[in-house]
Design a protein around this motif. Structure first.
Motif, PDB file in Angstrom:
ATOM      1  N   MET A   1       3.671   1.661   2.123  1.00 33.11           N
ATOM      2  CA  MET A   1       2.443   0.945   1.846  1.00 33.11           C
ATOM      3  C   MET A   1       2.713  -0.543   1.710  1.00 33.11           C
ATOM      4  SD  MET A   1      -0.394   2.466   1.809  1.00 33.11           S
ATOM      5  CE  MET A   1      -0.987   4.107   1.762  1.00 33.11           C
ATOM      6  N   ARG A   6      -5.115  -5.935  -5.655  1.00 35.81           N
ATOM      7  CA  ARG A   6      -6.132  -4.871  -5.653  1.00 35.81           C
ATOM      8  C   ARG A   6      -7.296  -5.234  -4.719  1.00 35.81           C
ATOM      9  NH1 ARG A   6      -7.879  -3.998 -11.326  1.00 35.81           N
ATOM     10  NH2 ARG A   6      -5.641  -3.832 -11.498  1.00 35.81           N
ATOM     11  N   ARG A   9      -6.109  -4.905  -1.136  1.00 40.53           N
ATOM     12  CA  ARG A   9      -5.992  -3.468  -0.832  1.00 40.53           C
ATOM     13  C   ARG A   9      -7.377  -2.879  -0.532  1.00 40.53           C
ATOM     14  NH1 ARG A   9      -2.788   0.232   0.779  1.00 40.53           N
ATOM     15  NH2 ARG A   9      -1.155  -0.699  -0.435  1.00 40.53           N
ATOM     16  N   ALA A  10      -8.371  -3.249  -1.342  1.00 38.72           N
ATOM     17  CA  ALA A  10      -9.735  -2.738  -1.140  1.00 38.72           C
ATOM     18  C   ALA A  10     -10.285  -3.187   0.217  1.00 38.72           C
ATOM     19  CB  ALA A  10     -10.648  -3.205  -2.270  1.00 38.72           C
ATOM     20  N   LEU A  12      -8.489  -3.960   2.910  1.00 45.35           N
ATOM     21  CA  LEU A  12      -7.762  -3.211   3.936  1.00 45.35           C
ATOM     22  C   LEU A  12      -8.300  -1.784   4.045  1.00 45.35           C
ATOM     23  CD1 LEU A  12      -4.104  -4.432   3.295  1.00 45.35           C
ATOM     24  CD2 LEU A  12      -5.467  -4.872   5.360  1.00 45.35           C
ATOM     25  N   GLU A  13      -8.542  -1.149   2.912  1.00 40.57           N
ATOM     26  CA  GLU A  13      -9.065   0.222   2.930  1.00 40.57           C
ATOM     27  C   GLU A  13     -10.452   0.272   3.567  1.00 40.57           C
ATOM     28  OE1 GLU A  13      -8.697   1.450  -1.168  1.00 40.57           O
ATOM     29  OE2 GLU A  13      -6.572   1.948  -0.914  1.00 40.57           O
ATOM     30  N   ARG A  14     -11.290  -0.711   3.269  1.00 41.54           N
ATOM     31  CA  ARG A  14     -12.631  -0.762   3.862  1.00 41.54           C
ATOM     32  C   ARG A  14     -12.524  -0.981   5.370  1.00 41.54           C
ATOM     33  NH1 ARG A  14     -17.404   1.189   4.491  1.00 41.54           N
ATOM     34  NH2 ARG A  14     -18.952  -0.356   5.105  1.00 41.54           N
ATOM     35  N   TYR A  15     -11.647  -1.874   5.778  1.00 37.22           N
ATOM     36  CA  TYR A  15     -11.431  -2.112   7.208  1.00 37.22           C
ATOM     37  C   TYR A  15     -10.988  -0.827   7.912  1.00 37.22           C
ATOM     38  CZ  TYR A  15      -9.048  -3.568  11.480  1.00 37.22           C
ATOM     39  OH  TYR A  15      -8.608  -3.663  12.779  1.00 37.22           O
ATOM     40  N   VAL A  16     -10.038  -0.118   7.324  1.00 44.23           N
ATOM     41  CA  VAL A  16      -9.562   1.143   7.909  1.00 44.23           C
ATOM     42  C   VAL A  16     -10.719   2.130   8.035  1.00 44.23           C
ATOM     43  CG1 VAL A  16      -8.110   3.168   7.475  1.00 44.23           C
ATOM     44  CG2 VAL A  16      -7.135   0.872   7.275  1.00 44.23           C
ATOM     45  N   ALA A  17     -11.557   2.235   7.011  1.00 42.47           N
ATOM     46  CA  ALA A  17     -12.703   3.157   7.062  1.00 42.47           C
ATOM     47  C   ALA A  17     -13.662   2.768   8.191  1.00 42.47           C
ATOM     48  CB  ALA A  17     -13.427   3.166   5.718  1.00 42.47           C
ATOM     49  N   TRP A  38      -1.977   3.585   8.730  1.00 42.81           N
ATOM     50  CA  TRP A  38      -1.420   2.578   7.823  1.00 42.81           C
ATOM     51  C   TRP A  38      -0.083   2.044   8.331  1.00 42.81           C
ATOM     52  CZ3 TRP A  38      -3.780  -0.118   4.206  1.00 42.81           C
ATOM     53  CH2 TRP A  38      -5.029   0.347   3.778  1.00 42.81           C
TER      54      TRP A  38
END
Length: 197
Positions: A1, A6, A9-10, A12-17, A38
């Motif tokens: 990872m 934080r 990270r949020a 990046l996670e939203r972009y991945v979704a 990832w």
């Protein structure tokens, strides 16, 4: 990872979704790579940020497609990022992602080929956009004598570099990829066609 704040990270996670969701409508990344998104896409893109001369360097991602590596760079860095993507559906996706992630003050989407873009950039990158020689030819007008090209390459990195050196001069080096033992990152600076000053 990836070790980030934080908030980063949020994002990046939203972009991945958003990327996985949009991949249902248009082929942005290979379906077989979604389980490894990832490592294969996000970390692979993120490792390029370390080559920028400053945290606020301006970036250009040519043929951004799904936003790799440009959108990841935009999430991780402080400077302006331009994503050049000539395919309208993909450019529209990148525009939606930029607004969704609150990056629209720093990220510009250009629905155009590199040849039609103007300006100068501190760092130029591209992932899976033709050979090194062709990429330098379509992007040299966007560079200054201080521009750095940061280009993820696969197994053919050395042979692409050897071919490009026949027509181009400057400082070239291959750095190991942090995500694949078979890949390399080609870093170049002071690039110009041979025979020109």
């Amino acid at each position: 990872m990836i070790d980030v704040s934080r908030e980063t990270r949020a994002r990046l996670e939203r972009y991945v979704a958003l990327l996985i969701e949009e991949n249902q409508r248009q082929n942005l990344i290979g379906r077989s790579t979604i389980d490894e998104i990832w490592q294969r896409h996000i970390a692979d893109s993120a490792q390029l940020a370390r080559f920028a001369p400053r945290p606020d360097s301006s970036w250009l991602d040519i043929g951004s497609g799904a936003g790799l590596p440009g959108m990841v760079i935009a999430i991780l860095t402080e400077g302006p990022v331009t994503l050049a993507e000539p395919r309208k559906l993909r450019a529209d996706f990148l525009d939606r992602v930029t607004r969704d992630l609150g990056l629209d003050q720093r990220v510009t989407i250009r629905a155009a080929k590199a040849e039609r873009i103007t300006g100068n950039f501190d760092v130029i990158t591209a992932r899976a956009v033709g050979s090194l020689g062709n990429l330098l030819a379509i992007s040299q007008h966007l560079s200054t004598d201080k521009t750095i090209w940061v280009l993820p390459k696969g197994k053919s990195a050395q042979s692409e570099l050897d071919d490009a050196r026949q027509a181009w001069q400057g400082e070239f080096r291959l750095e190991p990829s942090a995500t694949s033992g078979e890949a390399a990152i080609l870093v170049a600076a002071g690039i110009r066609r041979k025979g020109r000053k």
